[in-house]
Write an enzyme that holds these catalytic residues in place. Sequence first.
Site, short mmCIF file in Angstrom:
data_model
loop_
_atom_site.label_atom_id
_atom_site.label_comp_id
_atom_site.label_asym_id
_atom_site.label_seq_id
_atom_site.Cartn_x
_atom_site.Cartn_y
_atom_site.Cartn_z
CG ASP A 160 1.17 3.20 -0.42
OD1 ASP A 160 1.40 2.64 -1.50
OD2 ASP A 160 1.08 2.58 0.66
CG HIS A 161 1.59 4.82 -7.62
ND1 HIS A 161 0.29 4.76 -8.08
CD2 HIS A 161 2.29 5.49 -8.58
CE1 HIS A 161 0.20 5.34 -9.25
NE2 HIS A 161 1.40 5.80 -9.59
NE ARG A 162 1.53 -0.29 -0.69
CZ ARG A 162 1.78 -0.71 0.55
NH1 ARG A 162 2.01 -2.00 0.77
NH2 ARG A 162 1.80 0.14 1.56
N PRO A 207 5.55 1.63 -2.42
CG PRO A 207 3.91 1.01 -3.97
CD PRO A 207 4.32 0.81 -2.54
#
Length: 417
Positions: A386-388, A212
């Site tokens: 990476d928004h995770r 994401p």
Amino acid sequence: MEVKLHDIGEGMTEATVLNYLVKKGDHVKADQPLVEVQTDKMVAEIPAPAAGIIQDILVPEGETISVGTTILTLETKSSPLAETPSSQPNVATESTRPFAIKEEETVSVKRTIKRRVLASPYTRKIARKHGVDLEQVVGTGPGGRITDDDVYRFIETNNTKQTNHSSIAGSDVEAQSFEKVGDNSQSSSIIPFHGRRKQIAKKMAQSLYTIPHCTHFEEVDVTELIRFREELKQQNFHISATAFFIKALSLALKQFPIFNSKLDEEREVIHLKQEHHIGIAVDTKEGLIVPVVKHVECKSLREIHEEAKHLTKKAQENKLTLQEMTGSTFTISNVGPLGGSIGATPIINYPEVALMAFHKTKKRPVVMENDEIAVRSIMNISMSFDHRVADGATAVAFTNYFVRLIENPKLMLMELV
């Protein structure tokens, strides 16, 4: 004996068969290159595991295959078939050789003998692109090896002949170069979608569908960096802006190691990498490729500059080794020198966590802290993450730290103490 596609490098799962260097029935020596394949990182040659005769070619050129697939079969010299007279053409014995050979038979034998062409994979690709038969090119390299210049010289020499024929065969060439699309009688040109272009597409899709993406944009005042570089030049120290960017990123990664990590979803852990291996996205004729400057955290600005310059040159010449293209933990893309772009949403180099792009530098009027207006050199940066793994606030803090070092480059000296 089966000759299979083996794992040429880390993470490799498949490759595209580009070009066969042998044909069915050829006698080959051990370690002789048999076929060129394109992985997602490089062009590699698959050598013969033993001496023998090419028995059968199983995979057509242009096809993408997975690791472990049999490419061709080889009849080794130790096998009964390879030792029989029938498998050794043009070898005479007292019982089979006639006392006289007809002239036409001699000509036929000569025509079937093809010389071994010595050329690098990149030189072969140039030849294929321009439709050049390397057997007709005279090599000027060591041992008769054909160089890039030899191919271009051959093309230039034959330009006149091609021009003379173009007026006659122009309509035929045009018909072959275009393919009708649909039923509306319109035409469109065809570009092959394989090799590095196809591998880049697969990796970009894997990254975009897996990660994401979130992109943070920021402005950087590089006026002081430009002045500092000029001061260094006067002292005969030539350091590129990219080297400063890489070193500043390394210092920022020490403060924010989350952006120098790898997410392991299966084990539900995030691995924080201690080494800073910075990938540099390089635009080449064959497509995007990413050489890696290893252990940036331990190297000086001069060392980073020299290594980045050397790797970029090798990338543009398609001469990078697998070692020079693997292991990156963070990637940069410096599109500013290309002359365009004020911003972008770069795709992360999977399985990394972030990528930073540097855009064109422009002079702008800026309101300073004392409310005075001054002309400053401003560069935009885009950082995809990476928004995770990280949140926006962490990305802002990371870029702020990076910006602080670039806007005050001499502060890096304090960080290095």
